[in-house]
Design a protein around this motif. Structure first.
Motif, PDB file in Angstrom:
ATOM      1  N   TYR A 113       0.856  -1.183   0.000  1.00 38.32           N
ATOM      2  CA  TYR A 113       0.000   0.000   0.000  1.00 38.32           C
ATOM      3  C   TYR A 113       0.894   1.237   0.000  1.00 38.32           C
ATOM      4  N   HIS A 114       0.459   2.274  -0.691  1.00 37.47           N
ATOM      5  CA  HIS A 114       1.243   3.510  -0.716  1.00 37.47           C
ATOM      6  C   HIS A 114       0.335   4.666  -1.119  1.00 37.47           C
ATOM      7  N   ARG A 115       0.861   5.902  -1.050  1.00 34.17           N
ATOM      8  CA  ARG A 115       0.039   7.074  -1.307  1.00 34.17           C
ATOM      9  C   ARG A 115       0.688   8.009  -2.312  1.00 34.17           C
TER      10      ARG A 115
ATOM     11  N   THR B 100      10.498  -4.801  -8.503  1.00 34.50           N
ATOM     12  CA  THR B 100       9.702  -4.333  -9.627  1.00 34.50           C
ATOM     13  C   THR B 100       8.229  -4.422  -9.254  1.00 34.50           C
ATOM     14  N   TRP B 101       7.522  -3.304  -9.379  1.00 36.98           N
ATOM     15  CA  TRP B 101       6.149  -3.226  -8.894  1.00 36.98           C
ATOM     16  C   TRP B 101       5.190  -2.856 -10.011  1.00 36.98           C
ATOM     17  N   SER B 102       3.964  -3.350  -9.905  1.00 39.60           N
ATOM     18  CA  SER B 102       2.925  -3.083 -10.897  1.00 39.60           C
ATOM     19  C   SER B 102       2.414  -1.644 -10.769  1.00 39.60           C
ATOM     20  N   SER B 103       1.676  -1.205 -11.778  1.00 37.72           N
ATOM     21  CA  SER B 103       1.037   0.103 -11.723  1.00 37.72           C
ATOM     22  C   SER B 103       0.046   0.137 -10.565  1.00 37.72           C
ATOM     23  N   PRO B 104      -0.079   1.284  -9.908  1.00 38.22           N
ATOM     24  CA  PRO B 104      -0.952   1.364  -8.730  1.00 38.22           C
ATOM     25  C   PRO B 104      -2.423   1.135  -9.057  1.00 38.22           C
ATOM     26  N   GLU B 105      -3.109   0.497  -8.098  1.00 41.18           N
ATOM     27  CA  GLU B 105      -4.555   0.287  -8.170  1.00 41.18           C
ATOM     28  C   GLU B 105      -5.208   1.087  -7.045  1.00 41.18           C
TER      29      GLU B 105
ATOM     30  N   ALA C 277      -0.850  16.118  -8.401  1.00 41.76           N
ATOM     31  CA  ALA C 277      -1.049  17.567  -8.389  1.00 41.76           C
ATOM     32  C   ALA C 277      -2.192  17.960  -9.312  1.00 41.76           C
ATOM     33  N   HIS C 278      -2.439  17.145 -10.333  1.00 39.62           N
ATOM     34  CA  HIS C 278      -3.479  17.450 -11.318  1.00 39.62           C
ATOM     35  C   HIS C 278      -4.863  17.455 -10.668  1.00 39.62           C
ATOM     36  N   VAL C 279      -5.120  16.461  -9.814  1.00 39.71           N
ATOM     37  CA  VAL C 279      -6.426  16.383  -9.168  1.00 39.71           C
ATOM     38  C   VAL C 279      -6.359  16.746  -7.691  1.00 39.71           C
ATOM     39  N   GLY C 280      -5.143  16.994  -7.180  1.00 41.68           N
ATOM     40  CA  GLY C 280      -4.986  17.312  -5.771  1.00 41.68           C
ATOM     41  C   GLY C 280      -5.276  16.139  -4.861  1.00 41.68           C
ATOM     42  N   GLY C 281      -5.143  14.908  -5.378  1.00 38.88           N
ATOM     43  CA  GLY C 281      -5.490  13.725  -4.623  1.00 38.88           C
ATOM     44  C   GLY C 281      -4.343  13.152  -3.835  1.00 38.88           C
ATOM     45  N   ALA C 282      -4.623  12.662  -2.630  1.00 39.21           N
ATOM     46  CA  ALA C 282      -3.637  11.982  -1.799  1.00 39.21           C
ATOM     47  C   ALA C 282      -4.352  10.838  -1.106  1.00 39.21           C
ATOM     48  N   ASP C 283      -4.550   9.734  -1.836  1.00 35.72           N
ATOM     49  CA  ASP C 283      -5.341   8.611  -1.373  1.00 35.72           C
ATOM     50  C   ASP C 283      -4.488   7.345  -1.299  1.00 35.72           C
ATOM     51  N   VAL C 284      -5.079   6.248  -0.827  1.00 36.60           N
ATOM     52  CA  VAL C 284      -4.360   4.982  -0.679  1.00 36.60           C
ATOM     53  C   VAL C 284      -4.521   4.159  -1.957  1.00 36.60           C
ATOM     54  N   TRP C 285      -3.387   3.692  -2.484  1.00 40.45           N
ATOM     55  CA  TRP C 285      -3.323   2.831  -3.657  1.00 40.45           C
ATOM     56  C   TRP C 285      -2.547   1.568  -3.284  1.00 40.45           C
ATOM     57  N   LEU C 286      -2.482   0.625  -4.207  1.00 40.11           N
ATOM     58  CA  LEU C 286      -1.838  -0.668  -3.964  1.00 40.11           C
ATOM     59  C   LEU C 286      -1.058  -1.073  -5.204  1.00 40.11           C
ATOM     60  N   SER C 287       0.142  -1.655  -4.989  1.00 38.15           N
ATOM     61  CA  SER C 287       0.927  -2.232  -6.080  1.00 38.15           C
ATOM     62  C   SER C 287       1.379  -3.634  -5.697  1.00 38.15           C
ATOM     63  N   ARG C 288       1.694  -4.448  -6.742  1.00 43.77           N
ATOM     64  CA  ARG C 288       2.048  -5.859  -6.548  1.00 43.77           C
ATOM     65  C   ARG C 288       3.431  -6.139  -7.119  1.00 43.77           C
ATOM     66  N   SER C 289       4.104  -7.142  -6.541  1.00 47.78           N
ATOM     67  CA  SER C 289       5.459  -7.472  -6.980  1.00 47.78           C
ATOM     68  C   SER C 289       5.759  -8.943  -6.720  1.00 47.78           C
ATOM     69  N   GLN C 290       6.610  -9.506  -7.549  1.00 50.60           N
ATOM     70  CA  GLN C 290       7.112 -10.865  -7.340  1.00 50.60           C
ATOM     71  C   GLN C 290       8.419 -10.872  -6.550  1.00 50.60           C
ATOM     72  N   ASP C 291       9.165  -9.745  -6.590  1.00 47.80           N
ATOM     73  CA  ASP C 291      10.534  -9.762  -6.060  1.00 47.80           C
ATOM     74  C   ASP C 291      10.875  -8.584  -5.144  1.00 47.80           C
TER      75      ASP C 291
END
Length: 319
Positions: free
Chosen positions: A163-165, A186-191, A169-183
């Motif tokens: 989980y990360h935040r 290297t991490w996937s695009s945030p969800e 700046a475009h939308v002024g958003g600071a919310d919780v997102w999630l990324s996945r990794s095998q190792d």
């Protein structure tokens, strides 16, 4: 107005402050500093270990280990940082901040997720340690601007979950997102996972996940900080969230009220007043207690306690 189920305060706060608070201050440090706050927390060799954010008198932050036999008293603070700023590294030349700690049994190691700070802005970095005496840096895993990273203690669906935040700046958003990794490198695009609420809510301005969520029979139990922008400045409080065990991007429960907010003097005063910022949580399975470690006023470290059953009973009220 009745007190919500499971709370122990007429103000609706679920966690009970330790009478010895604040448990760590600048006066406890073996070298000269400005403030100490926002600790990652875990256990190692039968002791509580806090990896504390320490701001020095230049204004830069580093991370130093403190150990206690009971998690409240008898702290022993290391004489030098475990992770610190690197003038030769553009990502950390302005310091390292606000870590969370996760023990990965699969790798038999602790993973430290922290904010690296440099001219491009804050970004997420990872490091590993087996003993909190030396570390292996994995480097930056999320580009600026990003922070408040917290790693689940095991894979879900074959992937490590972070989980990360990220900040837009475009939308002024600071919310919780999630990324996945095998190792872990290297991490996937945030969800998207969880957003600040609109309007006058206590967590409407911005938010970020706190300690690594704990696995329960009902889901992944997490604590997050929420911010409300007041006329006198931002007000930081703590709330609860429950994520689906098999789909950690899905929120099952979220507390509409905060469960810990600044009211004690050491929380309402400091370098940044009116701040409760949770970054460490330890579950004592023998007693059932949850010890929540947090930075108060960006100046000291405090701890508050509730039982796991109290917290789950309270949270399961809400859809």
């Amino acid at each position: 107005m009745s007190t919500p189920l499971g709370t122990t305060s007429p103000h609706g706060e679920l966690f009970r402050r330790e009478p010895a608070n604040p448990i760590l201050t600048a006066n406890d440090w073996p070298y000269q500093i400005n403030t100490v706050f926002n600790p990652g927390a875990t256990t190692h060799d039968g002791e509580t270990v806090l990896l504390c954010r320490v701001e020095d008198r230049r204004g830069l932050s580093h991370l130093t280990v403190a150990r206690s036999p009971d998690g409240v008293h008898g702290w022993r603070v290391d004489p030098k940082p475990l992770l610190a700023d690197d003038p030769a590294d553009q990502t950390t030349m302005w310091g390292v901040e606000d870590c969370r700690i996760t023990y990965l049994a699969e790798l038999e190691t602790y993973v430290i997720s922290y904010t690296a700070y440099g001219p491009s802005g804050p970004c997420v970095a990872l490091a590993t340690t087996e003993d909190f005496q030396s570390v292996e840096k994995l480097g930056v895993v999320m580009p600026p601007e990003d922070k408040n990273a917290s790693l689940l203690p095991r894979r879900v669906g074959g992937d490590f979950i972070l989980y990360h935040r990220p900040y837009s700046a475009h939308v002024g958003g600071a919310d919780v997102w999630l990324s996945r990794s095998q190792d872990l490198r290297t991490w996937s695009s945030p969800e998207p996972v969880m957003a600040s609420r609109d309007g006058a809510w206590w967590d409407a301005a911005r938010m970020g996940l706190g300690p690594a969520p704990i696995e329960t029979e009902h889901g992944w139990l997490g604590v997050y900080h929420g911010v409300k922008q007041m006329a006198a400045g931002p007000l930081y409080r703590a709330g609860l969230v429950l994520f689906d065990i098999d789909n950690p991007a899905k929120v099952l429960r979220r507390s509409p009220q905060w469960v810990l907010g600044p009211s004690a003097d050491y929380e309402t005063h400091g370098d940044v007043p009116n701040v409760v910022f949770p970054t460490g949580m330890i579950h004592d399975e023998e007693t059932g207690d949850l010890r929540l470690y947090y930075g108060a006023g960006d100046s000291v470290i405090a701890v508050a306690t509730a039982t796991m059953s109290e917290v789950l009973d309270y949270l399961l009220q809400y859809g």
